[in-house]
Design an enzyme around this catalytic site. Sequence first.
Site, PDB file in Angstrom:
ATOM      1  N   LYS A  19      74.735 -25.026   3.019  1.00  0.00           N
ATOM      2  CA  LYS A  19      74.565 -24.410   1.664  1.00  0.00           C
ATOM      3  C   LYS A  19      74.615 -22.910   2.004  1.00  0.00           C
ATOM      4  O   LYS A  19      75.218 -22.173   1.185  1.00  0.00           O
ATOM      5  CB  LYS A  19      73.186 -24.711   1.031  1.00  0.00           C
ATOM      6  CG  LYS A  19      72.109 -24.171   1.927  1.00  0.00           C
ATOM      7  CD  LYS A  19      70.658 -24.412   1.159  1.00  0.00           C
ATOM      8  CE  LYS A  19      69.653 -23.894   2.072  1.00  0.00           C
ATOM      9  NZ  LYS A  19      69.543 -22.412   2.170  1.00  0.00           N
ATOM     10  N   THR A  20      74.410 -22.369   3.070  1.00  0.00           N
ATOM     11  CA  THR A  20      74.521 -20.922   3.217  1.00  0.00           C
ATOM     12  C   THR A  20      75.996 -20.639   3.366  1.00  0.00           C
ATOM     13  O   THR A  20      76.382 -19.628   2.892  1.00  0.00           O
ATOM     14  CB  THR A  20      73.778 -20.576   4.665  1.00  0.00           C
ATOM     15  OG1 THR A  20      72.444 -20.885   4.589  1.00  0.00           O
ATOM     16  CG2 THR A  20      73.931 -19.126   4.937  1.00  0.00           C
ATOM     17  N   ASP A  57      68.971 -18.797  -3.918  1.00  0.00           N
ATOM     18  CA  ASP A  57      68.951 -20.085  -2.883  1.00  0.00           C
ATOM     19  C   ASP A  57      67.564 -20.501  -2.933  1.00  0.00           C
ATOM     20  O   ASP A  57      66.607 -19.910  -3.195  1.00  0.00           O
ATOM     21  CB  ASP A  57      69.258 -18.981  -1.400  1.00  0.00           C
ATOM     22  CG  ASP A  57      69.170 -20.003  -0.200  1.00  0.00           C
ATOM     23  OD1 ASP A  57      69.526 -21.333  -0.592  1.00  0.00           O
ATOM     24  OD2 ASP A  57      68.952 -19.730   0.595  1.00  0.00           O
ATOM     25  N   GLU A  58      67.454 -21.581  -2.357  1.00  0.00           N
ATOM     26  CA  GLU A  58      66.251 -22.278  -2.426  1.00  0.00           C
ATOM     27  C   GLU A  58      65.641 -22.474  -3.758  1.00  0.00           C
ATOM     28  O   GLU A  58      64.199 -22.330  -3.862  1.00  0.00           O
ATOM     29  CB  GLU A  58      65.273 -21.868  -1.350  1.00  0.00           C
ATOM     30  CG  GLU A  58      65.947 -21.694   0.041  1.00  0.00           C
ATOM     31  CD  GLU A  58      66.138 -22.984   0.666  1.00  0.00           C
ATOM     32  OE1 GLU A  58      65.933 -24.067   0.194  1.00  0.00           O
ATOM     33  OE2 GLU A  58      66.526 -23.076   2.142  1.00  0.00           O
ATOM     34  N   GLN A  96      63.378 -31.198  -0.838  1.00  0.00           N
ATOM     35  CA  GLN A  96      62.927 -30.257   0.016  1.00  0.00           C
ATOM     36  C   GLN A  96      61.850 -29.320  -0.552  1.00  0.00           C
ATOM     37  O   GLN A  96      61.354 -28.263  -0.033  1.00  0.00           O
ATOM     38  CB  GLN A  96      63.924 -29.504   0.844  1.00  0.00           C
ATOM     39  CG  GLN A  96      64.729 -30.465   1.626  1.00  0.00           C
ATOM     40  CD  GLN A  96      65.996 -29.764   2.536  1.00  0.00           C
ATOM     41  OE1 GLN A  96      65.633 -29.036   3.491  1.00  0.00           O
ATOM     42  NE2 GLN A  96      67.194 -29.966   2.322  1.00  0.00           N
ATOM     43  N   ARG A 130      65.008 -31.855  10.157  1.00  0.00           N
ATOM     44  CA  ARG A 130      65.445 -30.617  11.040  1.00  0.00           C
ATOM     45  C   ARG A 130      65.988 -31.484  12.384  1.00  0.00           C
ATOM     46  O   ARG A 130      66.407 -30.419  13.084  1.00  0.00           O
ATOM     47  CB  ARG A 130      63.992 -29.908  11.501  1.00  0.00           C
ATOM     48  CG  ARG A 130      63.112 -29.635  10.304  1.00  0.00           C
ATOM     49  CD  ARG A 130      63.959 -28.612   9.240  1.00  0.00           C
ATOM     50  NE  ARG A 130      64.510 -29.616   8.223  1.00  0.00           N
ATOM     51  CZ  ARG A 130      65.205 -28.999   7.399  1.00  0.00           C
ATOM     52  NH1 ARG A 130      65.910 -27.827   7.542  1.00  0.00           N
ATOM     53  NH2 ARG A 130      65.653 -29.687   6.386  1.00  0.00           N
TER      54      ARG A 130
END
Length: 761
Positions: free
Chosen positions: A35-36, A221-222, A252, A612
């Site tokens: 995503k980044t 973002d997020e 998430q 993770r």
Amino acid sequence: MSSKDLLAGLNPEQQEAVISTEGPLLVLAGAGSGKTRVLVHRLAYLVREKGVDPASLLAVTFTNKAAGEMRERVERLLGLGRSGLWVSTFHSTCVRILRRDIGFLGRDQNFVIYDDTDSLGLIKQVLKRHSLDPKVIEPRRLRWKFDQWKNEGVLPERALELSTDIEEERSAELYETYQRMLLEANALDFGDLLLQTVVLFKEHPDVLEQYRQRFQYVLVDEYQDTNTVQYQWVKQLVSGHGNLCVVGDPDQSIYAWRGANLRNILDFERDYPSAKVVLLECNYRSTQPILEAASALVAHNVERKSKKLYTEREGGELLTLYEANTDREEAQYVVREILAGRRDGDRDLSEIAIFYRTNAQSRTFEEELLKYNVPYVIVGGVRFYERAEVKDALAYLRVLVNLSDEMGLRRIVNNPPRGIGRTTLDRAAEMGREAGGGLLQGLRCFASEGSGRSSGKVKTFLNLLDGLSREIQDLGPGEAIARVLNVSGYLGHLEKDGSPEAEGRIENLRELVSSAEEFKAENIEEFMQEEGAERSLIELFLDQVALVSDLDQADLGEARVSLMTTHSAKGLEFPWVYLVGLEEGLLPHAASSHDESGIEEERRLCYVGMTRAMEKLTLTCAAERMRFGKRSHSMPSRFLREIPFEFVEVKSAPKRRLPSYHDKGFAPEYGQPQRSSSWGSSAGTRSPKARRGERQVDTSYSQETGSEGSAGVGTRVRHPVYGLGTVLEVSGDGEHQKFKIRFERAGVKKILARYANLERA
């Protein structure tokens, strides 16, 4: 760089997210889906291909670290220097806006930002002003209540309107006093940074229109972690052009406890009917067994948007589940595995992480790591800027740029010791209120009107402040800190102490000066170019320090095992991950197990921890755990039931005392949620405590109504988290039975019976 070059290396879905520039866009980005990279290339695409001025772009995220990385990557991609891009956190963006325009709210631009310690200290002053005992009314609980109101965009007058009982009315009144005292101190707390910006935009549409015109494209973002006031702020900014891109993953969303509202991302298409949705499902981080296991787990949630993660990587180890008898045995197993991997040369220590649900769980792992001289780092421990000596030095700076800062004044007035005691301070505060001012004015009144040694000491302190205020006007932040430490006598006091602890504090202060000098070197050019820059570098440095988060400072590059809560792990990745303590009451945590939404958030938290891991994922649970100084028995987490057999290799400790993952009926069929029971809860099955004749939790509340153990109105009960309480109301029956309980410490709570875990008091 051409359009073709900008899109090179992106998969088709990522490319679609980059080039869909107009109108609202929801990018559902699964864990590890890049995503980044999408955000960075989208910003670059807007500048390079669409001809958008970088200053017309606004991108917001949650940590300074993420914002800095994003900005650097965009500027590197475009070959730009300082580009004018606004890429920062929500709080940092709002600080920039308020520094420029808070005057429209009748407030001073030189406000200071109170951290948690400052706001807690101010709440204690609020209680004192209302003649209330902080031992009866817990200041931390009040701070949490105020934060919740601010996260919801609720001002004091509205909080009073929403109050439903005497306790809430009193909290609302204290909230009003707290806000008034912040105003007197010319201070804002973290919640105010967003709330006051929303108020500014609402009350002054012309100011809002300036920012709407400036920011033609907004990226968030997020988005699943945004709270109500952040949602309102974003909607205000894009209500004209609608060019909003949000990136996030409902699976998430793990921060409901600090105000995050999952509905913001789930209802995005309702809020923006013309929205386009792009799914990023290709995972570039984890192996297929890890993805399959994590996806099967989170599929048990109802509140989510369906997606299926996959990876193009072949192979991969099965997950390991280690079933320990005790928490000590659990820690020993994990450390043995780490040592074996280190010995075999499989992994550097920096590539290994241990995740746990609560900070208290780290103790046994730390002790075992120390025993074998394995270096480790606690992520999210005491931050550099929260160390006492660092906060003392920064408090001096804060007061010198804003003499109304009452909490800063209280921190430094007798630090180092000057013989100015609490009685003097209380009298000065009273004199300040009588004169219609704050503590500083009260100190000046005390110095001029009083007589004797106390007034002389106060006068000396005020002369010190006045002199330092003049001296640091033209200094950079590093020089100012050094000057303050010397002139105030603070450094001399530590040097006179001469103890190893004092030496350590002096080293930390030297590091603070170095940090301030680095800040000046990195920001002087931008500061000189800042349009209408009327603030000093000292003030900018104080803003940055106030907004630093735990993960901004975490150094994960050194050869050390990383220990952290699963909440802190979000946004990180490690080749080897140990997710420990998968037991009922820990994960899922007892405090979140009273309703279905709490269980779903705990399941998402487990999913975040699992995803993770890049190559090796180990899950652990223990039959016994030391809690509150006593051994308590634990049941394995219900989440372990929801992971299919075929992805797990089980290793049980000798003489295993609890049912195992291999036991018949343990795991549900793939894709068929089983929410109800934990191991040992079926009919005829008793826990080890029951077999030994010890008192156990009365689980009959979640069985048939009217049974011998059911609770009626007036029953005194004990909850594992909320403590003692009285049942006020019982509704529903069977698995839908609910209790309304007034707890002595936590107030009134509504709890679903099957998750209540209550016992009779």
